[in-house]
Motif scaffolding. Structure first.
Motif, mmCIF file in Angstrom:
data_model
loop_
_atom_site.group_PDB
_atom_site.id
_atom_site.type_symbol
_atom_site.label_atom_id
_atom_site.label_comp_id
_atom_site.label_asym_id
_atom_site.label_seq_id
_atom_site.Cartn_x
_atom_site.Cartn_y
_atom_site.Cartn_z
ATOM 1 N N GLN A 146 22.484 9.328 78.415
ATOM 2 C CA GLN A 146 22.152 8.064 79.508
ATOM 3 C C GLN A 146 21.098 8.986 80.515
ATOM 4 O OE1 GLN A 146 25.135 5.852 80.765
ATOM 5 N NE2 GLN A 146 24.072 4.589 82.030
ATOM 6 N N THR A 147 19.990 8.058 80.902
ATOM 7 C CA THR A 147 19.168 8.567 81.681
ATOM 8 C C THR A 147 18.904 7.577 83.053
ATOM 9 O OG1 THR A 147 16.918 9.638 81.765
ATOM 10 C CG2 THR A 147 17.327 7.752 80.548
ATOM 11 N N ASP A 148 18.151 8.150 83.926
ATOM 12 C CA ASP A 148 17.644 7.292 84.945
ATOM 13 C C ASP A 148 15.879 7.611 84.835
ATOM 14 O OD1 ASP A 148 17.092 5.977 87.385
ATOM 15 O OD2 ASP A 148 17.393 7.986 88.633
ATOM 16 N N ARG A 204 12.225 4.648 84.581
ATOM 17 C CA ARG A 204 11.303 3.560 84.969
ATOM 18 C C ARG A 204 10.029 3.489 83.945
ATOM 19 N NH1 ARG A 204 15.264 4.150 88.199
ATOM 20 N NH2 ARG A 204 15.277 3.956 90.086
ATOM 21 N N ARG A 211 21.005 -0.786 79.303
ATOM 22 C CA ARG A 211 22.263 -0.071 79.077
ATOM 23 C C ARG A 211 22.433 1.419 79.269
ATOM 24 N NH1 ARG A 211 24.023 -2.660 73.886
ATOM 25 N NH2 ARG A 211 23.068 -4.332 74.918
ATOM 26 N N ILE A 212 21.160 2.182 78.888
ATOM 27 C CA ILE A 212 21.035 3.479 79.079
ATOM 28 C C ILE A 212 20.393 3.944 80.301
ATOM 29 C CG2 ILE A 212 21.191 3.876 76.541
ATOM 30 C CD1 ILE A 212 18.031 4.073 76.274
ATOM 31 N N GLY A 213 20.186 3.203 81.186
ATOM 32 C CA GLY A 213 19.601 3.473 82.475
ATOM 33 C C GLY A 213 18.088 3.425 82.707
ATOM 34 N N THR A 239 14.940 1.065 83.619
ATOM 35 C CA THR A 239 14.302 -0.126 84.085
ATOM 36 C C THR A 239 12.906 -0.423 83.597
ATOM 37 O OG1 THR A 239 13.329 0.579 86.047
ATOM 38 C CG2 THR A 239 15.508 0.014 86.142
ATOM 39 N N ASP A 285 13.736 4.860 94.161
ATOM 40 C CA ASP A 285 15.118 4.358 94.171
ATOM 41 C C ASP A 285 15.606 3.046 94.846
ATOM 42 O OD1 ASP A 285 16.022 7.004 93.254
ATOM 43 O OD2 ASP A 285 16.007 7.900 95.201
ATOM 44 N N LYS A 326 15.857 0.472 91.871
ATOM 45 C CA LYS A 326 16.688 0.977 90.828
ATOM 46 C C LYS A 326 17.398 -0.319 89.978
ATOM 47 C CE LYS A 326 20.434 2.501 93.812
ATOM 48 N NZ LYS A 326 21.354 3.756 94.290
ATOM 49 N N ARG A 327 17.692 -1.355 90.981
ATOM 50 C CA ARG A 327 18.278 -2.633 90.582
ATOM 51 C C ARG A 327 17.690 -3.572 90.102
ATOM 52 N NH1 ARG A 327 21.470 1.066 90.124
ATOM 53 N NH2 ARG A 327 23.407 1.341 91.009
ATOM 54 N N THR A 342 14.869 -5.122 87.245
ATOM 55 C CA THR A 342 14.426 -4.937 85.957
ATOM 56 C C THR A 342 14.078 -6.025 85.291
ATOM 57 O OG1 THR A 342 14.761 -3.709 83.943
ATOM 58 C CG2 THR A 342 16.845 -4.768 84.722
#
Length: 248
Positions: free
Chosen positions: A133-135, A137, A176-178, A180, A230, A233-234, A236
């Motif tokens: 899983q990653t963060d 964009r 689901r894998i972080g 967006t 940041d 981040k929510r 998408t």
């Protein structure tokens, strides 16, 4: 949260106009930038001299076979990607009945197929390890033409509408894998791409705008910066229009 200095962002079509403004803004925000285009420009070279966190790598979205090895080499050289800004696009103005078939194919191959394939391989370059899983964009630069339409831009508008559908579905696929996925839709701006419209046409756009102005490339770059930050981040699966209200 990692600092922006550790975050690598790929910006396509970054040698001039909007892409250059996006690269400049993100570099100012502390990201490491890979700016792409078919060939460098004097403006980008000057920006790189001022900011060593920006590097140029040649990329042609119309050369689909090159996209996979490009992304693989990019990760090997610079490390995992944090962000992808799909800005590169071409337009061929004209009434559909008079546009040559080869020009229609070129616009679709670059703006839609090239963008989708690059995103496919860039997504793989976002993982620290396979399957982890990653963060990350992804920001697709669409256009208000994709929803409002414009005479003489039917093919270009179709490709930008396709990007909006791509954005919404991919956001559901990779959330689901972080990762967006969002779209920014600029209105008409004073760039090379809108130069063919002429002063009268741009004046009409200004009159439609509640703010009485055209959007500027810096306004769009700021929207991209928000979605990469940041603070975004929510967020998408959305389309963020930056057009001074002209299509509201």
């Amino acid at each position: 949260m990692p600092s922006n200095e550790a975050r690598l962002v790929l910006v396509t079509g970054a040698t001039r106009g909007l892409g250059l403004a996006i690269a400049e803004r993100l570099a100012a925000d502390g990201y490491r930038i890979i700016a792409t285009g078919r060939q460098p420009s004097d403006a980008l070279d000057a920006l790189i001299k001022e900011n060593p966190s920006i590097a140029f790598r040649a990329l042609d979205l119309g050369d689909h076979e090159s996209l996979h090895p490009f992304c693989t080499a990019l990760k090997e050289e610079f490390g995992p990607l944090y962000g992808l800004v799909n800005n590169a696009a071409i337009a061929r103005d004209g009434v559909l009945a008079t546009i040559h078939d080869s020009e229609i194919a070129e616009v679709v191959n670059v703006n839609v197929l090239g963008t989708i394939l690059l995103t496919k391989y860039a997504q793989r370059a976002m993982f620290q390890k396979t399957g982890r899983q990653t963060d990350a964009r992804i920001v697709n630069i669409a256009s208000v033409v994709g929803t409002s339409g414009a005479s003489g831009l039917s093919v270009y508008g179709a490709t930008k509408a396709a990007l909006l559908g791509f954005t919404r579905s991919l956001a559901r696929e990779v959330g689901r894998i972080g990762i967006t996925v969002n779209a920014v839709s600029p209105g008409y701006m004073e760039t090379e791409m809108s130069a063919g419209l002429g002063a009268d046409a741009l004046a009409k756009v200004v009159r439609r705008s509640p703010l009485g102005v055209l959007s500027e490339v810096q306004d769009v770059a700021a929207a991209v910066a928000y979605l990469l930050s940041d603070d975004g981040k929510r967020v998408t699966g959305i389309e963020l229009k930056v057009d001074a209200g002209a299509t509201s």
